[in-house]
Design a protein around this motif. Sequence first.
Motif: not given
Length: 203
Positions: A20-33
């Motif tokens: 997903m990174a190449p599409l400009g998304f920051e990816v988070l787990s539930m814990k991260d959020a």
Amino acid sequence: MRIIIASNNKHKVEEIKDMMAPLGFEVLSMKDAGIVMEVDEDQDSFRGNALKKATELFESLSLHDRKDTYVLSDDSGLSVDILHGAPGVYSARYSGEGATDAKNNEKLLKELSGVMWDERTARFICAMAFIGEEKEIIVQGETPGIITFELKGEGGFGYDPMFYSLELNKTFGESAPEEKNAISHRGKALALLVRELSLEEGE
């Protein structure tokens, strides 16, 4: 834009992050959020469970947090043709209360006792739901295989040691992680999702 994955599985989050990174998304787990919640997976299909998890998690966000935020969830399992799709959505709890990988595998082998090789066809299935304020995408990836007569290999988890991949010509349990991930049901579903989002970006 950020994606919250309805999971705290580090491997799953990293895999999705890479795609997903190449599409400009920051990816988070539930814990991260900072999200702690459980969703009752009571639907009768992988798509239904994936959509329910994504929808409930998204709706738990504040109106402010929903802006430029998407939720991605998946539900996956094993479908054996001669068992009319079982264990299906009950894959993780196939052997009942207190189910373990070993107990699930033991039950499945027992259910297929006496069934010939060419009738032991099966598929791993993964449904993914991607939810945002004005977006809902559901994709499904599948990988074909045959249920072996005994466990082979010590890699992977769940039904992997008894799932003979027709694409790898060995069980997932005998396969290296990178081999499995390249043709797995989850990898295929994620590739379909990335393709959908890429097409939308190009419109």
